[in-house]
Design a protein around this motif. Structure first.
Motif, PDB file in Angstrom:
ATOM      1  N   ALA B  65       0.821  -1.220   0.000  1.00  0.00           N
ATOM      2  CA  ALA B  65       0.000   0.000   0.000  1.00  0.00           C
ATOM      3  C   ALA B  65       0.850   1.263   0.000  1.00  0.00           C
ATOM      4  O   ALA B  65       0.318   2.367   0.006  1.00  0.00           O
ATOM      5  CB  ALA B  65      -0.910  -0.002   1.237  1.00  0.00           C
ATOM      6  N   GLY B  66       2.156   1.108   0.019  1.00  0.00           N
ATOM      7  CA  GLY B  66       3.047   2.269  -0.035  1.00  0.00           C
ATOM      8  C   GLY B  66       3.343   2.895   1.312  1.00  0.00           C
ATOM      9  O   GLY B  66       3.994   3.926   1.396  1.00  0.00           O
ATOM     10  N   GLN B  67       2.876   2.275   2.386  1.00  0.00           N
ATOM     11  CA  GLN B  67       3.149   2.836   3.726  1.00  0.00           C
ATOM     12  C   GLN B  67       4.343   2.072   4.310  1.00  0.00           C
ATOM     13  O   GLN B  67       4.194   1.152   5.129  1.00  0.00           O
ATOM     14  CB  GLN B  67       1.926   2.679   4.624  1.00  0.00           C
ATOM     15  CG  GLN B  67       0.728   3.457   4.091  1.00  0.00           C
ATOM     16  CD  GLN B  67      -0.478   3.319   4.986  1.00  0.00           C
ATOM     17  OE1 GLN B  67      -0.382   3.486   6.196  1.00  0.00           O
ATOM     18  NE2 GLN B  67      -1.612   3.005   4.395  1.00  0.00           N
ATOM     19  N   THR B  68       5.504   2.480   3.888  1.00  0.00           N
ATOM     20  CA  THR B  68       6.702   1.705   4.247  1.00  0.00           C
ATOM     21  C   THR B  68       7.010   1.812   5.735  1.00  0.00           C
ATOM     22  O   THR B  68       7.565   0.884   6.319  1.00  0.00           O
ATOM     23  CB  THR B  68       7.919   2.178   3.434  1.00  0.00           C
ATOM     24  OG1 THR B  68       7.982   3.603   3.492  1.00  0.00           O
ATOM     25  CG2 THR B  68       7.801   1.747   1.986  1.00  0.00           C
ATOM     26  N   GLY B  69       6.654   2.918   6.351  1.00  0.00           N
ATOM     27  CA  GLY B  69       6.905   3.062   7.787  1.00  0.00           C
ATOM     28  C   GLY B  69       6.121   2.033   8.590  1.00  0.00           C
ATOM     29  O   GLY B  69       6.665   1.305   9.409  1.00  0.00           O
ATOM     30  N   GLN B  70       4.818   1.962   8.321  1.00  0.00           N
ATOM     31  CA  GLN B  70       3.994   0.967   9.005  1.00  0.00           C
ATOM     32  C   GLN B  70       4.458  -0.444   8.656  1.00  0.00           C
ATOM     33  O   GLN B  70       4.457  -1.339   9.513  1.00  0.00           O
ATOM     34  CB  GLN B  70       2.525   1.131   8.588  1.00  0.00           C
ATOM     35  CG  GLN B  70       1.847   2.348   9.164  1.00  0.00           C
ATOM     36  CD  GLN B  70       1.541   2.215  10.655  1.00  0.00           C
ATOM     37  OE1 GLN B  70       1.824   1.192  11.280  1.00  0.00           O
ATOM     38  NE2 GLN B  70       0.967   3.255  11.220  1.00  0.00           N
ATOM     39  N   VAL B 182      13.489   0.900  19.725  1.00  0.00           N
ATOM     40  CA  VAL B 182      13.436   1.446  18.361  1.00  0.00           C
ATOM     41  C   VAL B 182      11.989   1.772  18.018  1.00  0.00           C
ATOM     42  O   VAL B 182      11.083   0.997  18.306  1.00  0.00           O
ATOM     43  CB  VAL B 182      13.995   0.411  17.359  1.00  0.00           C
ATOM     44  CG1 VAL B 182      13.679   0.824  15.936  1.00  0.00           C
ATOM     45  CG2 VAL B 182      15.489   0.254  17.532  1.00  0.00           C
ATOM     46  N   VAL B 183      11.802   2.935  17.426  1.00  0.00           N
ATOM     47  CA  VAL B 183      10.496   3.255  16.837  1.00  0.00           C
ATOM     48  C   VAL B 183      10.744   3.651  15.393  1.00  0.00           C
ATOM     49  O   VAL B 183      11.881   3.978  15.017  1.00  0.00           O
ATOM     50  CB  VAL B 183       9.763   4.389  17.592  1.00  0.00           C
ATOM     51  CG1 VAL B 183       9.496   4.001  19.019  1.00  0.00           C
ATOM     52  CG2 VAL B 183      10.518   5.686  17.514  1.00  0.00           C
ATOM     53  N   VAL B 184       9.694   3.593  14.603  1.00  0.00           N
ATOM     54  CA  VAL B 184       9.812   3.867  13.173  1.00  0.00           C
ATOM     55  C   VAL B 184       8.909   5.041  12.824  1.00  0.00           C
ATOM     56  O   VAL B 184       7.752   5.088  13.259  1.00  0.00           O
ATOM     57  CB  VAL B 184       9.396   2.623  12.362  1.00  0.00           C
ATOM     58  CG1 VAL B 184       9.506   2.897  10.876  1.00  0.00           C
ATOM     59  CG2 VAL B 184      10.265   1.426  12.741  1.00  0.00           C
ATOM     60  N   VAL B 185       9.424   5.952  12.047  1.00  0.00           N
ATOM     61  CA  VAL B 185       8.601   7.082  11.607  1.00  0.00           C
ATOM     62  C   VAL B 185       7.561   6.554  10.634  1.00  0.00           C
ATOM     63  O   VAL B 185       7.910   5.887   9.644  1.00  0.00           O
ATOM     64  CB  VAL B 185       9.483   8.153  10.922  1.00  0.00           C
ATOM     65  CG1 VAL B 185       8.622   9.245  10.309  1.00  0.00           C
ATOM     66  CG2 VAL B 185      10.458   8.741  11.925  1.00  0.00           C
ATOM     67  N   THR B 186       6.287   6.827  10.932  1.00  0.00           N
ATOM     68  CA  THR B 186       5.211   6.338  10.062  1.00  0.00           C
ATOM     69  C   THR B 186       4.539   7.470   9.291  1.00  0.00           C
ATOM     70  O   THR B 186       3.771   7.214   8.374  1.00  0.00           O
ATOM     71  CB  THR B 186       4.146   5.600  10.896  1.00  0.00           C
ATOM     72  OG1 THR B 186       3.790   6.434  12.015  1.00  0.00           O
ATOM     73  CG2 THR B 186       4.681   4.278  11.423  1.00  0.00           C
ATOM     74  N   ASP B 208       9.371   8.825   6.101  1.00  0.00           N
ATOM     75  CA  ASP B 208       8.742   7.538   6.349  1.00  0.00           C
ATOM     76  C   ASP B 208       9.793   6.432   6.449  1.00  0.00           C
ATOM     77  O   ASP B 208      10.715   6.384   5.644  1.00  0.00           O
ATOM     78  CB  ASP B 208       7.792   7.276   5.166  1.00  0.00           C
ATOM     79  CG  ASP B 208       6.765   6.223   5.476  1.00  0.00           C
ATOM     80  OD1 ASP B 208       6.208   5.662   4.524  1.00  0.00           O
ATOM     81  OD2 ASP B 208       6.514   5.979   6.661  1.00  0.00           O
ATOM     82  N   ALA B 209       9.633   5.557   7.455  1.00  0.00           N
ATOM     83  CA  ALA B 209      10.468   4.369   7.672  1.00  0.00           C
ATOM     84  C   ALA B 209      11.837   4.668   8.278  1.00  0.00           C
ATOM     85  O   ALA B 209      12.661   3.764   8.381  1.00  0.00           O
ATOM     86  CB  ALA B 209      10.653   3.540   6.401  1.00  0.00           C
ATOM     87  N   ALA B 210      12.068   5.872   8.718  1.00  0.00           N
ATOM     88  CA  ALA B 210      13.323   6.151   9.429  1.00  0.00           C
ATOM     89  C   ALA B 210      13.253   5.476  10.803  1.00  0.00           C
ATOM     90  O   ALA B 210      12.219   5.530  11.471  1.00  0.00           O
ATOM     91  CB  ALA B 210      13.530   7.648   9.589  1.00  0.00           C
ATOM     92  N   GLU B 211      14.337   4.842  11.204  1.00  0.00           N
ATOM     93  CA  GLU B 211      14.376   4.174  12.513  1.00  0.00           C
ATOM     94  C   GLU B 211      15.141   5.053  13.489  1.00  0.00           C
ATOM     95  O   GLU B 211      16.239   5.497  13.204  1.00  0.00           O
ATOM     96  CB  GLU B 211      15.080   2.823  12.393  1.00  0.00           C
ATOM     97  CG  GLU B 211      14.273   1.782  11.665  1.00  0.00           C
ATOM     98  CD  GLU B 211      15.098   0.554  11.354  1.00  0.00           C
ATOM     99  OE1 GLU B 211      15.335  -0.255  12.256  1.00  0.00           O
ATOM    100  OE2 GLU B 211      15.536   0.432  10.191  1.00  0.00           O
ATOM    101  N   ILE B 212      14.533   5.251  14.659  1.00  0.00           N
ATOM    102  CA  ILE B 212      15.166   6.080  15.689  1.00  0.00           C
ATOM    103  C   ILE B 212      15.028   5.366  17.025  1.00  0.00           C
ATOM    104  O   ILE B 212      14.204   4.449  17.168  1.00  0.00           O
ATOM    105  CB  ILE B 212      14.505   7.477  15.774  1.00  0.00           C
ATOM    106  CG1 ILE B 212      13.003   7.336  16.045  1.00  0.00           C
ATOM    107  CG2 ILE B 212      14.744   8.254  14.509  1.00  0.00           C
ATOM    108  CD1 ILE B 212      12.270   8.656  16.172  1.00  0.00           C
ATOM    109  N   ARG B 213      15.820   5.777  17.986  1.00  0.00           N
ATOM    110  CA  ARG B 213      15.759   5.180  19.330  1.00  0.00           C
ATOM    111  C   ARG B 213      15.260   6.230  20.309  1.00  0.00           C
ATOM    112  O   ARG B 213      15.818   7.315  20.385  1.00  0.00           O
ATOM    113  CB  ARG B 213      17.129   4.686  19.770  1.00  0.00           C
ATOM    114  CG  ARG B 213      17.548   3.457  18.999  1.00  0.00           C
ATOM    115  CD  ARG B 213      18.688   2.706  19.628  1.00  0.00           C
ATOM    116  NE  ARG B 213      18.965   1.507  18.863  1.00  0.00           N
ATOM    117  CZ  ARG B 213      18.445   0.314  19.133  1.00  0.00           C
ATOM    118  NH1 ARG B 213      17.625   0.171  20.144  1.00  0.00           N
ATOM    119  NH2 ARG B 213      18.734  -0.740  18.392  1.00  0.00           N
TER     120      ARG B 213
END
Lengths: 433, 247
Positions: B65-70, B182-186, B208-213
């Protein structure tokens, strides 16, 4: 000669007195008390002293709500005549960036001057300065990248002729006065089939207010022929005019010669996936109704205590079943001293009896003592376990005790034998301690 | 397809998930109606079921669906249950390759040590390995003390060395997962600020999909850290947490 010396002394005294009449002080100032958020604000601390001071130390406050320039500016020295007094002025500047809107306070700075034989010690404190930080206007253009100040922009490439697919470095240099240190790289608009990657940026501070920042981009041009790079837009907020200003660079012509199509640069190499195509939609997996937990369960943590408890039990059981020789010796020593006390009591009892019964009592007491003190079960084994000297002494006592039961003996013989028995027993006790 | 359906029916009968639901989700996914597939899978998730397969399928649906963060949120959740799944690893690498924010190399040694085992063992498996070595060490010690057998000494040294390494790996993984999750930017893009509020200075943008702590939370804002030690604040609503539950 005397007159010249006297003149010199007077001049010296006047200098000393005049120095004593000029107290040191410090003051601070900022360029503006109403900056915009993110704007570079120059905070200047001036120290006024009667001469050059050595080893002075500036103690900075926490500067809550402010960012500051990474590098320290060089202090400047000058002189200033104030109210008829000549001061040596040391000026230290700081570039601060207010990080939020509203009232922010630059707390007092302290300058500590140590006391030396040539200068008085002092602590100079500035007044706090309150800034009323204003927000940036809402109508920021899309090309605005946090630049606040007044700047000129120049773009250039490292070569003007390039083969398609080969990289070209485009450098965008921004020069001027403002918060260049914190400005973000501008986004570029290039032809669709070109690839652009942001590279490094370099900032050079030329003075407290002026600097230069260069942003490098790596471009992979595509196609063929003479291509004109469109003017690059750089937007900044000018605090003087309180408006956003966009500067355009001159267009740049590139001659692109024939070559291979630019490769797609992969940031991460995909691992092998069992022959699965990476372009097809991934296949769904059959679901289960199970609920898994990635974390260990609570009772898992209790199991960590089990092994140490088992170890403790094993160790303790080993200690009880086979007591150590050292403990054996210690407990034997305890028993021996009890036996000695028992022997002494029984010998005293023997004194109050009739002589023949007294000898019999002594023999029995000596037998009991030997067995208790040595841990053996028979008189012979007990005597055999003793060293020579106490063994001989005790054997003599036993022989006398045995023969005295049938010989004409008196109470004093009982007492004498008791004493000999005690002396022999003392030898045994000494050997054990 | 027929074998897949048979397996599906058996599993559904065993587990109570309705056949109709599963077939609907599969059908919707295959015809490209990813929104419908996502809806059905999220309902299943809300029903209390959480496992590698469900999160993987949710990840696939979001990815398509193109929502790479989710998608990455659910893939990383599935990885907690099935770290050695090569298809899952490939899909995670694909999402990371296609996101806009490039990933700098991690500089913190604690996180490097914690990530060493992330593709190999779940946290529970690592814990059981450490517990096994811990028990072996103490049992050997107890036997040695009880029967005073000097031959066990070498074995004890080896076991204690391996135990120390395992405790370090398990301990760092536990600490990092609890203290710096870790959380992911959605969100498609989110502005990173210098403080917990819109009136602070904007620093940079995450996509979208950037990983951060996550380091700290204050109200609606999170303070986070990137692998290159850059820090900032962003809205909690713009990120997705990797699901974890304490059993």
């Amino acid at each position: 000669m005397i007159r010249h010396a006297g003149l010199l002394v007077c001049l010296l005294l006047m200098t000393v007195i005049s120095h004593a009449q000029r107290p040191a002080f410090a003051e601070a100032s900022v360029e503006t008390t109403q900056p915009f958020v993110g704007q570079a604000v120059l905070y200047t601390l001036r120290t006024y002293t009667s001469g050059t001071v050595e080893n002075s130390r500036i103690i900075e406050p926490p500067l809550i709500g402010f960012g500051r320039a990474a590098e320290m500016l060089e202090p400047q020295a000058s002189t200033e005549n104030r109210n008829g007094t000549l001061y040596t002025v040391t000026e230290q500047s700081y570039v601060l960036y207010p990080l939020r809107v509203g009232s922010l306070v630059i707390e007092a700075f302290r300058v500590e001057i140590p006391e030396t034989p040539f200068q008085d010690g002092a602590t100079l404190i500035t007044e706090p300065i309150t800034l009323d930080v204003r927000p940036l206007p809402d109508n920021a253009p899309e090309t605005f990248r946090n630049a606040i100040g007044q700047f000129t922009v120049e773009a250039r490439v490292d070569r003007e002729t390039v083969r398609a697919g080969d990289p070209v470095t485009l450098s965008l240099t921004v020069t001027g006065s403002g918060n260049l240190e914190r400005t973000l790289p501008p986004a570029l608009t290039m032809p669709e089939d070109w690839q652009i990657f942001s590279g490094s940026s370099q900032f050079v501070r030329e003075s407290s207010r002026f600097g230069q920042k260069t942003f490098d981009y790596t471009i992979f041009p595509a196609g063929e022929g003479i291509v004109t790079l469109p003017p690059l837009a750089f937007s900044a907020f000018n605090p003087q005019s309180e408006a956003y200003e966009t500067t355009l660079t001159q267009p740049i012509s590139l001659t692109v010669t024939a070559g291979e199509a630019p490769p797609r640069v992969e940031i991460i190499t995909l691992p092998e996936a069992n022959g699965v195509s990476i372009t097809a939609p991934p296949e769904l997996v059959p679901l289960t109704g199970a609920t898994q937990s990635p974390w260990p369960t609570r009772w898992f943590w209790g199991l960590w205590l089990l092994a140490p408890i088992v170890t403790l039990v094993l160790w303790l059981s080993g200690r009880e079943q086979s007591p150590s020789p050292r403990r054996n010796r210690v407990s034997q020593r305890g028993k021996a001293s009890n036996a000695f006390r028992q022997l002494r009591r029984q010998l005293q009892t023997a004194h109050s009896q009739e002589a023949k019964n007294g000898f019999q009592q002594i023999e029995k007491a000596l037998d009991a003592y030997l067995i208790a003190a040595t841990g053996q079960t028979t008189r012979e084994a007990a005597l055999a376990s003793l060293p020579d000297k106490p063994r001989k002494a005790l054997m003599d006592c036993l022989r006398e005790a045995a023969s005295g039961q049938y010989a004409p003996v008196g109470v004093e013989d009982v007492v004498r034998l008791s004493e000999r028995v005690l002396s022999a027993a003392m030898l045994v006790e000494k050997g054990r301690s | 397809m027929r074998r897949f359906s048979i397996v599906l029916i058996v599993l559904c009968l065993l587990t109570g998930i309705t056949i109709a639901q599963q077939e609907t989700a599969v059908t919707a996914y295959e015809r490209g109606d990813y929104g419908e597939a996502i809806r059905i899978y999220r309902e299943t998730l809300a029903g209390g079921i959480s496992n590698a397969a469900l999160h993987t399928n949710l990840g696939h649906a979001y990815f398509q669906a193109g929502q790479t963060g989710q998608a990455l949120v659910h893939y990383l959740t599935a990885q907690q249950f099935a770290p050695r799944d090569s298809t899952l690893q490939a899909q995670i690498a694909r999402v990371r390759a296609e996101r806009l924010n490039p990933v700098p190399a991690e500089g913190n040694w604690l996180i490097i040590m914690a990530d060493t085992t992330r593709d190999l063992f779940t946290l529970t498996e690592l814990g059981w390995l450490a517990l096994g070595l811990w028990s072996a060490f103490f049992i050997l010690l107890g036997v040695g003390l009880r029967w005073r057998d000097g031959r066990l000494r070498f074995t004890l040294y080896v076991v204690s060395g391996v135990l120390l390494v395992m405790l370090a790996l398990f301990g760092t993984r536990l600490y990092v997962d609890m203290q710096q999750p870790v959380v992911v930017v959605t969100a498609e893009r989110t502005q990173v600020m210098s403080g917990p509020g819109d009136d602070y200075l904007p620093l940079f943008t995450l996509f979208d999909a950037a990983e951060i702590r996550v380091l700290e939370r204050r109200g609606e804002w999170l303070r986070f850290r990137l692998p290159d030690d850059r820090q900032g604040w962003l809205r909690a609503a713009d990120v997705g947490y990797i699901a974890r539950s304490l059993g």
